[in-house]
Design a protein around this motif. Structure first.
Motif, PDB file in Angstrom:
ATOM      1  N   TYR A 101       0.833  -1.204   0.000  1.00 21.24           N
ATOM      2  CA  TYR A 101       0.000   0.000   0.000  1.00 21.24           C
ATOM      3  C   TYR A 101       0.869   1.255   0.000  1.00 21.24           C
ATOM      4  CZ  TYR A 101      -3.562   3.407   1.282  1.00 21.24           C
ATOM      5  OH  TYR A 101      -4.399   4.502   1.291  1.00 21.24           O
TER       6      TYR A 101
ATOM      7  N   LEU B 207      -2.301   3.642  -6.671  1.00 17.52           N
ATOM      8  CA  LEU B 207      -3.522   3.323  -5.932  1.00 17.52           C
ATOM      9  C   LEU B 207      -4.751   3.572  -6.801  1.00 17.52           C
ATOM     10  CD1 LEU B 207      -2.840   4.739  -2.341  1.00 17.52           C
ATOM     11  CD2 LEU B 207      -2.887   2.339  -3.064  1.00 17.52           C
TER      12      LEU B 207
ATOM     13  N   LEU C  56      -6.404  -1.599  -2.239  1.00 24.71           N
ATOM     14  CA  LEU C  56      -5.727  -0.749  -3.214  1.00 24.71           C
ATOM     15  C   LEU C  56      -6.669   0.014  -4.135  1.00 24.71           C
ATOM     16  CD1 LEU C  56      -2.862  -3.219  -4.231  1.00 24.71           C
ATOM     17  CD2 LEU C  56      -2.823  -1.441  -2.463  1.00 24.71           C
TER      18      LEU C  56
END
Length: 273
Positions: A122, A131, A212
């Motif tokens: 992440y 992202l 995500l």
């Protein structure tokens, strides 16, 4: 008599293994009122309202977008894994490079719970701006698929006779020409099997899709959860069942259509065990 007993055992096994699917399918055709009065497997008045609501596009819910995102990321995750695994498998199978340490290390990575990688992935995706993008989720699914794809391709290439390599070398083929023109066509069953397994794995991935993505690249597994309480007042079981059926159709149909290729790969020795 034994034939009858055999068929009874088959039917019991089929029903037992597919009981969750059967229950979900029956629930999808029930109205909320009937579900409250009749939670069993019988349907008094079948309805398609749940499917109509699932297919209806609103500002908040768009199942077609979720299906499209899942299709794109599953294709990336399965195809890119093959592109990376085939040359690596060739080096392992033909040259022995990494067979002792690299291959077991890559395979064992798949046994590690994916949640361990969640936070660092992440953070890295946030730094590089991946992202909530299809390519970002597709890259992660490529990594998820690599261990199984690599094992399948190593076994598949190991079954190709070395004489084919020698004949290609005599004709002046380079290593890449050998892989593209000889190895890939001969290993077609193993490649198809790896692609199908990778596609299904990528389609069903939930953890990284949840972490995500937020809106633009939400996959079907995550988008389906948005329908569970779409109308408020708790879980709408009929609606939830309908969206699960719709979301399960693509990988299910792919598996049914390509079943002969998968079984042919298995019997041809693409998977050893």
């Amino acid at each position: 008599m034994m034939r009858i007993v055999r068929w009874i055992v088959y039917l019991v096994a089929i029903v037992a293994l597919n009981a969750p699917v059967i229950v979900t399918l029956v629930t999808a055709f029930k109205s909320p009122r009937e579900l409250s009065l009749n939670p069993g497997l019988t349907i008094a008045q079948p309805v398609i309202d749940n499917f109509a609501k699932v297919l209806q596009v609103t500002d908040r819910l768009n199942i077609f977008a979720y299906l499209g995102n899942s299709l794109v990321v599953a294709l990336i995750g399965s195809a890119l894994a093959l592109v990376l695994a085939i040359p690596a498998a060739f080096a392992i199978s033909r040259g022995g490079l990494g067979r002792r340490y690299l291959l077991p290390a890559v395979v064992n990575l798949r046994a590690v719970p994916l949640i361990i990688f969640a936070i660092p992935i992440y953070m890295m995706f946030q730094w590089v701006g991946l992202l909530d993008t299809q390519i970002g989720l597709g890259l992660i699914l490529t990594i998820v698929n690599l261990p199984l794809t690599l094992v399948l391709m190593v076994n598949g290439i190991s079954d190709v006779p070395m004489e084919l390599d020698e004949a290609a070398r005599i004709d002046g083929a380079s290593t890449w020409q050998l892989i593209v023109r000889v190895i890939v066509p001969v290993c077609r069953p193993a490649i198809i099997t790896a692609f199908i397994f990778g596609f299904i794995t990528a389609w069903n991935e939930f953890l990284f899709g949840l972490m995500l993505t937020t809106s633009k690249a939400v996959p079907m597994t995550v988008g389906a959860s948005f329908f569970f309480a779409a109308s408020g007042g708790g879980v709408q079981w009929g609606l939830a069942s309908a969206v699960m059926i719709v979301g399960a159709l693509p990988p299910m149909l792919l598996g049914l259509v390509m079943y002969k290729q998968i079984s042919g790969s298995m019997t041809a020795g693409a998977v050893k065990g």
